[in-house]
Design a protein around this motif. Sequence first.
Motif, short mmCIF file in Angstrom:
data_model
loop_
_atom_site.label_atom_id
_atom_site.label_comp_id
_atom_site.label_asym_id
_atom_site.label_seq_id
_atom_site.Cartn_x
_atom_site.Cartn_y
_atom_site.Cartn_z
N VAL A 450 48.28 39.67 38.12
CA VAL A 450 47.30 38.57 38.06
C VAL A 450 46.97 38.24 36.61
O VAL A 450 46.86 37.06 36.24
CB VAL A 450 46.03 38.93 38.85
CG1 VAL A 450 44.91 37.94 38.55
CG2 VAL A 450 46.32 38.95 40.34
N ARG A 451 46.82 39.25 35.76
CA ARG A 451 46.54 38.98 34.34
C ARG A 451 47.67 38.20 33.70
O ARG A 451 47.44 37.24 32.96
CB ARG A 451 46.30 40.30 33.60
CG ARG A 451 44.95 40.93 33.84
CD ARG A 451 44.62 41.94 32.75
NE ARG A 451 45.62 43.01 32.69
CZ ARG A 451 45.53 44.14 33.38
NH1 ARG A 451 44.50 44.34 34.18
NH2 ARG A 451 46.44 45.08 33.26
N GLN A 452 48.90 38.62 33.99
CA GLN A 452 50.05 37.89 33.45
C GLN A 452 50.07 36.45 33.97
O GLN A 452 50.33 35.50 33.22
CB GLN A 452 51.35 38.60 33.84
CG GLN A 452 51.53 39.97 33.21
CD GLN A 452 51.82 39.86 31.72
OE1 GLN A 452 52.54 38.99 31.26
NE2 GLN A 452 51.23 40.77 30.95
N TRP A 453 49.78 36.29 35.26
CA TRP A 453 49.83 34.95 35.87
C TRP A 453 48.75 34.05 35.27
O TRP A 453 49.02 32.88 34.98
CB TRP A 453 49.63 35.09 37.37
CG TRP A 453 49.67 33.77 38.08
CD1 TRP A 453 50.77 33.12 38.55
CD2 TRP A 453 48.54 32.94 38.39
NE1 TRP A 453 50.41 31.92 39.14
CE2 TRP A 453 49.04 31.80 39.05
CE3 TRP A 453 47.18 33.06 38.19
CZ2 TRP A 453 48.20 30.78 39.50
CZ3 TRP A 453 46.34 32.04 38.63
CH2 TRP A 453 46.86 30.92 39.27
N VAL A 454 47.56 34.56 35.09
CA VAL A 454 46.46 33.75 34.55
C VAL A 454 46.81 33.25 33.15
O VAL A 454 46.60 32.07 32.82
CB VAL A 454 45.14 34.55 34.54
CG1 VAL A 454 44.06 33.84 33.73
CG2 VAL A 454 44.65 34.78 35.96
N TYR A 455 47.33 34.13 32.33
CA TYR A 455 47.64 33.76 30.95
C TYR A 455 48.64 32.60 30.91
O TYR A 455 48.41 31.58 30.26
CB TYR A 455 48.19 34.98 30.21
CG TYR A 455 48.65 34.67 28.80
CD1 TYR A 455 47.74 34.58 27.77
CD2 TYR A 455 50.01 34.48 28.52
CE1 TYR A 455 48.17 34.30 26.47
CE2 TYR A 455 50.44 34.20 27.24
CZ TYR A 455 49.51 34.12 26.22
OH TYR A 455 49.93 33.84 24.94
N TYR A 456 49.76 32.75 31.62
CA TYR A 456 50.80 31.72 31.55
C TYR A 456 50.43 30.48 32.35
O TYR A 456 50.87 29.37 32.02
CB TYR A 456 52.14 32.29 32.04
CG TYR A 456 52.76 33.24 31.05
CD1 TYR A 456 53.41 32.76 29.92
CD2 TYR A 456 52.65 34.61 31.21
CE1 TYR A 456 53.96 33.62 28.99
CE2 TYR A 456 53.21 35.49 30.29
CZ TYR A 456 53.86 34.98 29.18
OH TYR A 456 54.39 35.85 28.26
N PHE A 457 49.60 30.63 33.39
CA PHE A 457 49.17 29.45 34.14
C PHE A 457 48.30 28.54 33.27
O PHE A 457 48.46 27.31 33.30
CB PHE A 457 48.40 29.89 35.38
CG PHE A 457 47.95 28.74 36.24
CD1 PHE A 457 48.84 28.10 37.08
CD2 PHE A 457 46.63 28.30 36.21
CE1 PHE A 457 48.44 27.04 37.88
CE2 PHE A 457 46.22 27.24 37.00
CZ PHE A 457 47.12 26.61 37.83
N VAL A 458 47.42 29.14 32.48
CA VAL A 458 46.59 28.33 31.58
C VAL A 458 47.46 27.64 30.54
O VAL A 458 47.27 26.45 30.23
CB VAL A 458 45.51 29.21 30.90
CG1 VAL A 458 44.77 28.44 29.83
CG2 VAL A 458 44.53 29.72 31.94
N MET A 459 48.44 28.34 30.01
CA MET A 459 49.34 27.75 29.02
C MET A 459 50.14 26.58 29.61
O MET A 459 50.24 25.49 29.03
CB MET A 459 50.30 28.80 28.48
CG MET A 459 49.65 29.81 27.54
SD MET A 459 49.14 29.04 25.99
CE MET A 459 48.53 30.47 25.11
N ILE A 460 50.70 26.80 30.80
CA ILE A 460 51.57 25.77 31.39
C ILE A 460 50.76 24.56 31.83
O ILE A 460 51.18 23.41 31.61
CB ILE A 460 52.36 26.39 32.57
CG1 ILE A 460 53.41 27.37 32.02
CG2 ILE A 460 53.03 25.31 33.41
CD1 ILE A 460 54.13 28.15 33.08
#
Length: 800
Positions: A450-460
């Motif tokens: 989830v931490r990895q997903w949140v980081y890249y989701f905000v970027m994308i």
Amino acid sequence: MRWRAAKQRPSLRTLCAAGLENGILCAEDRRLRILTRYISKDILAPTLIALVVFSFFFLINTLFQLAGLVLQQGLGVGAAALLFVYALPMLLAYTLPMALLAGVIIAFSRLSADSEIVAMRAGGISLKKMLRAPILMGVLFTAVLLSLNLWLIPAARTQQDVLQQKTMRTENLLKLVKPGAFFDRIPGVLLYVDKTDLARNLYDKVIIFQHPGADQDMLTTAAWAKVIQSSDVRSLAFLLGPGESVIFDRREPGKIQVMKFQEQTLTVMPAQTPGGSSERELSALSLGELLWRMHSPPQAQNPQIARRMRYAYRFELQRRLAGSLIVLIFALIGVPLGLFNSRGGRGAGFSLSLGVVLGYWVVLSALSDFAHKGVLNPEAAAWLPDVLAFLVALYLLRTRTDRPRERRTGGLSAMVSRLGTLIPRRKSGARTASVTRSEHWISVTDRYLVRQWVYYFVMITGAILLIDWIIEVRGLSEFMTSRHQWWLLLHYLVMQSFGVFLMLLPLAMLMTVLVVLGILEKGNEITAMKAGGISLYRISATFLFLAVLMGALTWGMGEVVVPAANRQAQQIRDTIKHNRFQRLNSTFNVWLFAPDRGALFHYDRYEPKTKVFHGFTRYSLGPGRQTVTGIFYAARARFEGEHELNYRKGWQWAAGASPSFRALGQGARELRMKSSYFILPAYTEGQTLSAHDLAALIRDLKRKGLPVYQQKVAYYQKYADTATPLVLLLLGLPFAFSTGKRGSLYGVAIALGLAIVFYVLQAVFTTVGEMQWLDPALAAWAPVVIFGLSGGYWLLNLRS
């Protein structure tokens, strides 16, 4: 002699070829060439991916439009493919600079993150030598852009106009005619039919309204009509029978002509659209035409207009040259930004490149307005953004050394990375069991994913919104004439971002998961999880749960936030473009038909604040609707109560009466329909209404005899959109686990490919549903069902 000898000294390449200088310089030259090729390859891969990413967002509207042209207006597939090809040069002129900037940032970020910059410095390679690869790439892209801006884009725009004139014949629009609904796609013409037979071009019980002359109205009714071939591609020819035509002049309403016929040929001429001009857009002018117009005598009589036109031609020529060179400057800017972004990843590289491009285009748009007004020299206005960008590049290159730097603990990237830490962790205790050991309902693996997903989701998602802002700024920049309008533009961008985010949320979800899984696979973390007893299905469950949450977010935003934001964005856009007549179907030129009462109503304009109808007309039709028995007209009308209509400057005509025409002046008239029957909603588009509002709108439009096919498809689409993130992810996960260690960019490419197929499929089914070839519910859910079943089958057959 010494100066001449030094001047004639052989080059480094010549010395290497001759084997001189003890091979030292030759080895250095070979090392530099190897380094240039290595960095160039590192730049090329992310540049191509970025080009596909940016081009997809620019093309998504074009794909929907082409699907509509093929299915609705009978445009051939070959012609649609040519229109797509002709749109590519203009698209590449926008996306090539963005792609190269993103590629350079990502390449140098990776080199810095993997400590390869440190290794190069240890080998005696300075930052200046590293610039050779991006400069060569920039020169190559500059040559491509020069050919696009000076030759290919004008030629493509010209061929595009010619092809549209050949393929978009007015008679093709008749394929959109639906029985029992008004058809107003032909400018200045209204068509209503009870039944259609497209195979024979035959229509039953036809009503045709048009303007044969200035201030003249003509209403033709007939039992049947057949379309016949017309020599003029812009006109329509009908063979009618039996029926009659009634013509009256609003300036002299007493002179009403009635022409009865058993069989007659009627030619319908569409009205000229406002603002139509033979003057082509500046971007469609070839280089020779631009130079000729710059140096030819002014055509306009007004000296001020002629001066502005010449300024516009000069600015257009310099803009094309400056727009080609900016890609080289972007390549220089990308190097220090990439070194600064050594820990930011590819998502940050995309976001940085979009931010730079957005700033450049905002400055260029502001200066272009000054150039067209003559406030600023056209050459200065075109080249000043390039000069400013070059100064920024020099500043960044001078201030950014190629020495390794410690990672910063602050900034946006660090803040975003901390978002995933909001989920509580265990404070103490050794973990000897499996890494999937649960803490209540969430495990350590879940929190990490989830931490990895949140980081890249905000970027994308940030990158997606920046792309949308760039597209909107480019489209509305020509209307920016004051500081107040720039604030309006900013407000508009914020409001319409909600709708864009909701529309592209499934793509952002899919892209984020594929990027995360690509990074985990490349770092052998997926292998470590499987070695610890965690199956691929268990990993997928976390992302599928997030997709379900995104579906719930889609429904919530679509019902509460997005409709109001889209309505406000439309109002602001109308204000910016000074476009008062955009929604013609709500308050302007409205037609209403009550077949059971033999009445046809029309009004020119309705003012919601004063509740006044302008140009209110009622046509009374005889039995079988083949004759017009009466006309009532009022220049101004207003309802008092539910049924009483007060009017001013009215008149009445009745067939067979004596006298047939009477001037009424002002008075009151009782109507059997309620006042609410004549007022259409201000918004009828699905994206501006919630599902509840759409259901009420469908009932209201049905009661007024208006078509509701588009609203029905939009209504069911609201529910289908909630499942879209889940089904896209179901299809994307098997691809993600089978890519191996090819990296996150490969995942981005897969996500875009799947999204293109899905959105094209959705556009086709939506168009088919709006044309009544398929049930609206089935048309809305078909892409979701197809992708869901395919993805579920492949995921269940995956070796976990």
